[in-house]
Scaffold this motif. Sequence first.
Motif, mmCIF file in Angstrom:
data_model
loop_
_atom_site.group_PDB
_atom_site.id
_atom_site.type_symbol
_atom_site.label_atom_id
_atom_site.label_comp_id
_atom_site.label_asym_id
_atom_site.label_seq_id
_atom_site.Cartn_x
_atom_site.Cartn_y
_atom_site.Cartn_z
ATOM 1 N N GLU A 165 0.839 -1.202 0.000
ATOM 2 C CA GLU A 165 0.000 0.000 0.000
ATOM 3 C C GLU A 165 0.876 1.256 0.000
ATOM 4 O OE1 GLU A 165 -3.280 0.280 -0.324
ATOM 5 O OE2 GLU A 165 -3.769 -1.852 -0.171
ATOM 6 N N GLU A 166 1.980 1.198 0.716
ATOM 7 C CA GLU A 166 2.893 2.343 0.765
ATOM 8 C C GLU A 166 3.498 2.637 -0.607
ATOM 9 O OE1 GLU A 166 7.072 3.037 2.900
ATOM 10 O OE2 GLU A 166 5.412 2.684 4.311
ATOM 11 N N ASP A 167 3.778 1.585 -1.376
ATOM 12 C CA ASP A 167 4.328 1.774 -2.727
ATOM 13 C C ASP A 167 3.369 2.533 -3.633
ATOM 14 O OD1 ASP A 167 6.798 0.458 -2.385
ATOM 15 O OD2 ASP A 167 5.855 -1.493 -2.740
ATOM 16 N N LEU A 168 2.075 2.455 -3.353
ATOM 17 C CA LEU A 168 1.098 3.127 -4.198
ATOM 18 C C LEU A 168 1.216 4.639 -4.098
ATOM 19 C CD1 LEU A 168 -2.072 0.914 -3.670
ATOM 20 C CD2 LEU A 168 -0.199 0.640 -5.296
ATOM 21 N N GLU A 169 1.751 5.131 -2.980
ATOM 22 C CA GLU A 169 1.936 6.565 -2.814
ATOM 23 C C GLU A 169 3.084 7.084 -3.669
ATOM 24 O OE1 GLU A 169 2.233 7.449 1.349
ATOM 25 O OE2 GLU A 169 0.465 6.218 1.795
ATOM 26 N N ARG A 170 4.134 6.291 -3.821
ATOM 27 C CA ARG A 170 5.295 6.642 -4.637
ATOM 28 C C ARG A 170 5.802 5.375 -5.305
ATOM 29 N NH1 ARG A 170 9.477 10.580 -1.920
ATOM 30 N NH2 ARG A 170 10.192 10.419 -4.051
ATOM 31 N N PRO A 182 7.696 2.545 -7.235
ATOM 32 C CA PRO A 182 9.125 2.428 -7.531
ATOM 33 C C PRO A 182 9.432 2.464 -9.029
ATOM 34 C CG PRO A 182 8.239 0.344 -6.715
ATOM 35 C CD PRO A 182 7.142 1.351 -6.612
ATOM 36 N N TYR A 183 8.447 2.178 -9.871
ATOM 37 C CA TYR A 183 8.558 2.220 -11.329
ATOM 38 C C TYR A 183 7.137 2.201 -11.885
ATOM 39 C CZ TYR A 183 8.107 -2.742 -10.332
ATOM 40 O OH TYR A 183 7.680 -3.942 -9.827
ATOM 41 N N ILE A 196 -0.164 -0.598 -15.807
ATOM 42 C CA ILE A 196 -0.620 0.183 -14.654
ATOM 43 C C ILE A 196 -0.894 1.622 -15.082
ATOM 44 C CG2 ILE A 196 0.131 1.172 -12.447
ATOM 45 C CD1 ILE A 196 1.317 -1.583 -11.777
ATOM 46 N N MET A 197 -0.028 2.174 -15.923
ATOM 47 C CA MET A 197 -0.250 3.535 -16.411
ATOM 48 C C MET A 197 -1.514 3.607 -17.268
ATOM 49 S SD MET A 197 1.963 5.277 -14.912
ATOM 50 C CE MET A 197 1.601 6.820 -15.705
ATOM 51 N N THR A 198 -1.741 2.586 -18.072
ATOM 52 C CA THR A 198 -2.946 2.545 -18.906
ATOM 53 C C THR A 198 -4.197 2.485 -18.035
ATOM 54 O OG1 THR A 198 -1.743 1.460 -20.691
ATOM 55 C CG2 THR A 198 -4.146 1.239 -20.701
ATOM 56 N N ASN A 250 13.855 0.013 -4.737
ATOM 57 C CA ASN A 250 13.572 0.335 -6.136
ATOM 58 C C ASN A 250 14.244 -0.593 -7.133
ATOM 59 O OD1 ASN A 250 11.924 2.383 -5.437
ATOM 60 N ND2 ASN A 250 13.479 3.985 -5.619
ATOM 61 N N SER A 251 14.824 -1.700 -6.674
ATOM 62 C CA SER A 251 15.591 -2.559 -7.570
ATOM 63 C C SER A 251 14.773 -3.695 -8.183
ATOM 64 C CB SER A 251 16.794 -3.130 -6.841
ATOM 65 O OG SER A 251 16.345 -4.019 -5.842
#
Length: 113
Positions: free
Chosen positions: A38-43, A45-46, A51-53, A107-108
Amino acid sequence: MGKKKAWMKYMDEIHPESELDAVYRKLRHSFNREGWSEEDLERPPYYPQDIMTYYQKISNLVNELKSELKSYFGNIDNEEFTDYLHSKLKHLDLEIPLENGNIKRNNSRDEDY
């Protein structure tokens, strides 16, 4: 809470957000595939293309829904609309929890330990 506003009753009865619901469901599955928390959804990692679509599709659907509601019910408070829409989609967060919960990723793209 008091009486529901007419546009809220309309959403409860007609479910104009059903396509939005379907796209958000796909988005949650994509988050799981990537192993995001859930935290990754705020920022994030890539930014994977699907997902962008989905994100763009959700943005368009939200704008269309808000325009539809405005055409029937006049001006609608944006914050109230956003809060109500989030409450309508919250069941998907519970139905499709992110597998990594709130584990912070690096972020790896490596697995978290």
